[in-house]
Every structure is written in structure tokens, then in C-alpha cells.
Enzyme design. Structure first.
Site, PDB file in Angstrom:
ATOM      1  N   TYR A 140     -21.237 -46.902  15.839  1.00 55.39           N
ATOM      2  CA  TYR A 140     -19.870 -47.380  15.617  1.00 55.39           C
ATOM      3  C   TYR A 140     -19.548 -48.555  16.549  1.00 55.39           C
ATOM      4  O   TYR A 140     -19.138 -49.627  16.086  1.00 55.39           O
ATOM      5  CB  TYR A 140     -18.904 -46.226  15.863  1.00 55.39           C
ATOM      6  CG  TYR A 140     -17.459 -46.539  15.568  1.00 55.39           C
ATOM      7  CD1 TYR A 140     -17.023 -46.754  14.264  1.00 55.39           C
ATOM      8  CD2 TYR A 140     -16.511 -46.595  16.593  1.00 55.39           C
ATOM      9  CE1 TYR A 140     -15.689 -47.027  13.992  1.00 55.39           C
ATOM     10  CE2 TYR A 140     -15.174 -46.859  16.324  1.00 55.39           C
ATOM     11  CZ  TYR A 140     -14.767 -47.070  15.025  1.00 55.39           C
ATOM     12  OH  TYR A 140     -13.442 -47.338  14.751  1.00 55.39           O
ATOM     13  N   SER A 184      -5.055 -34.989  15.816  1.00 51.28           N
ATOM     14  CA  SER A 184      -5.131 -34.061  14.683  1.00 51.28           C
ATOM     15  C   SER A 184      -5.656 -32.699  15.124  1.00 51.28           C
ATOM     16  O   SER A 184      -5.138 -31.662  14.708  1.00 51.28           O
ATOM     17  CB  SER A 184      -5.977 -34.647  13.551  1.00 51.28           C
ATOM     18  OG  SER A 184      -7.102 -35.286  14.063  1.00 51.28           O
ATOM     19  N   ARG A 272      -8.660 -45.385  28.613  1.00 51.63           N
ATOM     20  CA  ARG A 272      -8.642 -46.461  27.619  1.00 51.63           C
ATOM     21  C   ARG A 272      -7.186 -46.850  27.455  1.00 51.63           C
ATOM     22  O   ARG A 272      -6.349 -46.026  27.121  1.00 51.63           O
ATOM     23  CB  ARG A 272      -9.241 -45.910  26.338  1.00 51.63           C
ATOM     24  CG  ARG A 272      -9.427 -46.835  25.210  1.00 51.63           C
ATOM     25  CD  ARG A 272     -10.644 -47.703  25.227  1.00 51.63           C
ATOM     26  NE  ARG A 272     -11.984 -47.194  25.021  1.00 51.63           N
ATOM     27  CZ  ARG A 272     -12.381 -46.334  24.116  1.00 51.63           C
ATOM     28  NH1 ARG A 272     -11.552 -45.763  23.303  1.00 51.63           N
ATOM     29  NH2 ARG A 272     -13.634 -46.028  24.009  1.00 51.63           N
TER      30      ARG A 272
HETATM   31  N1  LIG Z   1      -7.516 -44.719  13.531  1.00 55.64           N
HETATM   32  C1  LIG Z   1      -7.820 -45.281  14.679  1.00 55.64           C
HETATM   33  O1  LIG Z   1      -7.385 -44.792  15.724  1.00 55.64           O
HETATM   34  C2  LIG Z   1      -8.664 -46.522  14.732  1.00 55.64           C
HETATM   35  C3  LIG Z   1      -8.951 -47.076  15.997  1.00 55.64           C
HETATM   36  C4  LIG Z   1      -9.739 -48.212  16.057  1.00 55.64           C
HETATM   37  C5  LIG Z   1     -10.193 -48.831  14.918  1.00 55.64           C
HETATM   38  N2  LIG Z   1      -9.900 -48.278  13.699  1.00 55.64           N
HETATM   39  C6  LIG Z   1     -10.452 -48.952  12.514  1.00 55.64           C
HETATM   40  O2  LIG Z   1      -9.500 -48.997  11.481  1.00 55.64           O
HETATM   41  C7  LIG Z   1     -10.146 -48.831  10.225  1.00 55.64           C
HETATM   42  C8  LIG Z   1      -9.498 -47.708   9.449  1.00 55.64           C
HETATM   43  O3  LIG Z   1      -9.595 -46.508  10.210  1.00 55.64           O
HETATM   44  P1  LIG Z   1      -8.936 -45.143   9.724  1.00 55.64           P
HETATM   45  O4  LIG Z   1      -8.510 -44.412  10.928  1.00 55.64           O
HETATM   46  O5  LIG Z   1      -7.962 -45.406   8.653  1.00 55.64           O
HETATM   47  O6  LIG Z   1     -10.243 -44.393   9.179  1.00 55.64           O
HETATM   48  P2  LIG Z   1     -10.502 -43.685   7.765  1.00 55.64           P
HETATM   49  O7  LIG Z   1     -11.840 -43.032   7.880  1.00 55.64           O
HETATM   50  O8  LIG Z   1      -9.349 -42.836   7.402  1.00 55.64           O
HETATM   51  O9  LIG Z   1     -10.574 -44.911   6.771  1.00 55.64           O
HETATM   52  C9  LIG Z   1     -11.732 -45.662   6.574  1.00 55.64           C
HETATM   53  C10 LIG Z   1     -11.911 -45.857   5.088  1.00 55.64           C
HETATM   54  O10 LIG Z   1     -13.084 -46.647   4.858  1.00 55.64           O
HETATM   55  C11 LIG Z   1     -13.785 -46.083   3.765  1.00 55.64           C
HETATM   56  N3  LIG Z   1     -15.205 -46.453   3.852  1.00 55.64           N
HETATM   57  C12 LIG Z   1     -16.112 -46.056   4.779  1.00 55.64           C
HETATM   58  N4  LIG Z   1     -17.304 -46.618   4.526  1.00 55.64           N
HETATM   59  C13 LIG Z   1     -17.139 -47.393   3.427  1.00 55.64           C
HETATM   60  C14 LIG Z   1     -18.008 -48.208   2.666  1.00 55.64           C
HETATM   61  N5  LIG Z   1     -19.316 -48.369   3.000  1.00 55.64           N
HETATM   62  N6  LIG Z   1     -17.517 -48.839   1.573  1.00 55.64           N
HETATM   63  C15 LIG Z   1     -16.216 -48.699   1.213  1.00 55.64           C
HETATM   64  N7  LIG Z   1     -15.335 -47.927   1.895  1.00 55.64           N
HETATM   65  C16 LIG Z   1     -15.808 -47.290   2.993  1.00 55.64           C
HETATM   66  C17 LIG Z   1     -13.566 -44.595   3.915  1.00 55.64           C
HETATM   67  O11 LIG Z   1     -13.820 -43.871   2.731  1.00 55.64           O
HETATM   68  C18 LIG Z   1     -12.099 -44.536   4.336  1.00 55.64           C
HETATM   69  O12 LIG Z   1     -11.240 -44.512   3.223  1.00 55.64           O
HETATM   70  C19 LIG Z   1     -11.621 -48.598  10.508  1.00 55.64           C
HETATM   71  O13 LIG Z   1     -12.309 -49.822  10.351  1.00 55.64           O
HETATM   72  C20 LIG Z   1     -11.641 -48.181  11.954  1.00 55.64           C
HETATM   73  O14 LIG Z   1     -12.850 -48.550  12.579  1.00 55.64           O
HETATM   74  C21 LIG Z   1      -9.155 -47.133  13.596  1.00 55.64           C
END
Ligand SMILES: NC(=O)c1ccc[n+]([C@@H]2O[C@H](COP(=O)([O-])OP(=O)(O)OC[C@H]3O[C@@H](n4cnc5c(N)ncnc54)[C@H](O)[C@@H]3O)[C@@H](O)[C@H]2O)c1
Length: 315
Positions: A140, A184, A272
Site C-alpha cells: 500500500y 469502525s 501521525r
Molecule cells: N479512508 C481513509 O482513511 C483513507 C486514508 C488515506 C487514503 N485513502 C485513500 O482514499 C481512497 C478511498 O479510500 P476508502 O476509504 O474510500 O476505501 P474503500 O476501500 O472504501 O474504497 C476504495 C474503492 O476502490 C475500489 N477498488 C479497489 N481496487 C480497484 C480496482 N483495481 N479497480 C477498480 N476499483 C477498485 C474498491 O472496490 C472500493 O470501492 C483510496 O485510494 C485510499 O487509499 C483513504
């Protein structure tokens, strides 16, 4: 277009973009989400949903790409680490290629994880991080670092209109109850009357940004002029220890749960916290939702859903 738009942050972002009158194409392979997050939007006249894995090229016509597709919680991204790296790296190459062809603006949802276990606090965008390249979180962390590299190389080589947001811990309604993230986990455990699992002594801190504030920041960043590329930290700088968070969740759920300590997982950062001055200057943005208010809304969402079992580790 919102890749990963069926996910937690993506579904809130999609909803807001539709509210603003945009036509939105969500591209998602449902690797770490389900269509449920979007059910209420399926009949919206400006909404379209496409099942597609971003590690394969995509040919559509778009003018703005929010590239969020990537599993974000350790449980999901460690389940198939090779696919996680592919999603970050091949997925970014494909989406950047699409942006190049369509001359679309493209925004990357990068992460505070690119700072690894940081040696400076709070983290500014100039800090290069302290990341283990071969550990269980590396798929990641290093995947996102490479995605950032690709975004900036497409900028230097092809003058793409890129925006890179470094997202810090975000929480809110529609987080998955079993995603293993700390907020969660605690809510599920407190609602079930089970002990709240704390890894280590609970003195490690995190800062938590409510999802509505995060969506504001991403849309503001997309609206900036060509010269603004980021990276820009977006998150809430107010730090809480895991013990403080556990106490607050227990109070707000009215639970009788206690906390239970377990050993710390590998590469779990001790602290962090974002320095968000750049977001303030460039976007005029700062988070508005206090943790107590955001948790109340998240707990209400979790309490309204049938939930079985508990999460396993803090994220
Ligand atoms: N939630 C957080 O605290 C957080 C923190 C830092 C970064 N992010 C970034 O924000 C973004 C969204 O995070 P989130 O918390 O909503 O996670 P999430 O897992 O709920 O959403 C990610 C989405 O991407 C889709 N996905 C994964 N691989 C894929 C692929 N190969 N092709 C198409 N779709 C794909 C998943 O099915 C999911 O719907 C991510 O890129 C994550 O790295 C989130």
C-alpha cells in the site's frame, strides 16, 4: 469520473458531485465495497456505474478524474498485496493515460501512509517519509508512493493537470464494519458490548477527519488552477490517543464495554498528524467537524444497520 466511487469516501464524493449538478461515472470493481453504497443513486439521471478493474485500460470520455480506486484498510489491502500494488501502479498508469488522451484533470487520493512511521511531527508535505519497502504494509505505502511518482512524471513529461491529495485517517457513515480500521472496530465492538481492542499501550495517536470535510477538500483541490499540483495534506490535525478515542466511543454509544490490550502489529506508526497549512493557504480549507459530532453521526449509521461480529485490528 470517480474511480473507487463505490467505496467509503468515493460514494460520499459521488453524492456531492451529483448534488452540484455534475454528471458522474463511477468505475469500480467492488474489490473492497459493494453496490450498496450507491443503491440510492442508481436511478439518478446524471449517474452511471461501470464495473471495471483499473489495472486494465479504460476508454471513456471524461473531463475530471478523481482517482480513488485502491483498497484502503490493512485487512483489504493485505488480502492480495500483489493486486494492491498493481491497483496503485498499473491503475494510475491507466488513469493517467486516460487523462492524457482526454485532457482531463486528474486527482490522486494518496495517503499519509507514504510518510511511513514518521520521524517528524506534524508531517509537512516536504517530508520524504520513513517507509519499510519490504514489510506487510509496503504494497500500500510503496504503491501509493509510486503512484505519486507517476503523477509527477506525467506532469513533467506531458504537462497533465494533476492534483495529489495526501489523505489522513478519514471516518464517517458507510465505513465497512469489518474493515479493521480503528474507528469502525471500536464502534462495532462498543455496540456489541464486546471489549474494545487496543494494540500496544493505547498511547499511539491518530487524527481523524470526518468524511464530509474530506469531500470538501477534494473538490476544492480539483477546482484549483493548473499550477497547483500538490501534494497537499488533507486531514484533521487534532490528535487523539487510541485510549481517548476508545473512551469517547464508549461514552457516545452508552456501552458497558472495556478496553483490551493486544500486541502491536508490524510497522504500526506511533504518531501521525498532518500539517495542513498548505491546504489552508491553497484551498482555504480546514476541517469543521469535531470528533464528537462526527462520531455521533457515524455511530448512528452503524447502529441503524444489522452488524455481525467485530473487526480485528486498528488501522
Ligand atoms: N479512508 C481513509 O482513511 C483513507 C486514508 C488515506 C487514503 N485513502 C485513500 O482514499 C481512497 C478511498 O479510500 P476508502 O476509504 O474510500 O476505501 P474503500 O476501500 O472504501 O474504497 C476504495 C474503492 O476502490 C475500489 N477498488 C479497489 N481496487 C480497484 C480496482 N483495481 N479497480 C477498480 N476499483 C477498485 C474498491 O472496490 C472500493 O470501492 C483510496 O485510494 C485510499 O487509499 C483513504
Amino acid at each position: 469520473m470517480v474511480t473507487g466511487g463505490a467505496g467509503f469516501i468515493g460514494s460520499h464524493l459521488t453524492e456531492r458531485l451529483l448534488d452540484h449538478g455534475h454528471e458522474v461515472l463511477v468505475v469500480d470493481n467492488f474489490y473492497s465495497s459493494t453496490r450498496r453504497n450507491l443503491t440510492h443513486l442508481l436511478d439518478h439521471p446524471n449517474f452511471e456505474l461501470m464495473r471495471h478493474d483499473v489495472t486494465f485500460p479504460l476508454y471513456v470520455e471524461v473531463d475530471e478524474i478523481y482517482h480513488l480506486a485502491c483498497p484502503a484498510s490493512p485487512i483489504f489491502y493485505q488480502r492480495d498485496p500483489v493486486q494492491t500494488t498493481k491497483t496503485s501502479v498499473h491503475g494510475s498508469i491507466n488513469m493517467l493515460g486516460l487523462a492524457k488522451r482526454t485532457k482531463a484533470k486528474i486527482l490522486l487520493s494518496s495517503t499519509s501512509e507514504i510518510y511511513g512511521d514518521p520521524e517528524v511531527h506534524p508531517q509537512t508535505e516536504d517530508y520524504w517519509g520513513n517507509v519499510n519497502p519490504i514489510g506487510i504494509r509496503s504494497c500500500y505505502d510503496e504503491g501509493k508512493r509510486c503512484a505519486e511518482t507517476l503523477f509527477f512524471d506525467y506532469r513533467r513529461q506531458h504537462d497533465l493537470d494533476i492534483k495529489v491529495a495526501r489523505i489522513f485517517n478519514t471516518y464517517g457513515p458507510r465505513m465497512q464494519p469489518d474493515d479493521g480500521r480503528v474507528v469502525s472496530n471500536f464502534i462495532v465492538q462498543a455496540l456489541a458490548g464486546e471489549p474494545l481492542t487496543i494494540y500496544g499501550d493505547g498511547g499511539q495517536t491518530r487524527s481523524f477527519c470526518f468524511v464530509d470535510d474530506m469531500v470538501d477538500a477534494l473538490i476544492a483541490l480539483m477546482g484549483t488552477p493548473h499550477e497547483v499540483t500538490g501534494p497537499i495534506n488533507v486531514g484533521n490535525p487534532v490528535e487523539f490517543t487510541m485510549l481517548e478515542l476508545a473512551d469517547l466511543v464508549i461514552e457516545l454509544t452508552g456501552s458497558r464495554s472495556r478496553v483490551e490490550h493486544r500486541s502491536l502489529p508490524q510497522d504500526d506508526p506511533a504518531r501521525r498528524r498532518p500539517d495542513i497549512s498548505r491546504a489552508g493557504e491553497l484551498l482555504g480549507w480546514e476541517p469543521r467537524t469535531a470528533l464528537r459530532e462526527g462520531l455521533e453521526r457515524t455511530i448512528a449509521d452503524f447502529a441503524s444497520q444489522p452488524v455481525s461480529g467485530s473487526g480485528r485490528r486498528s488501522g
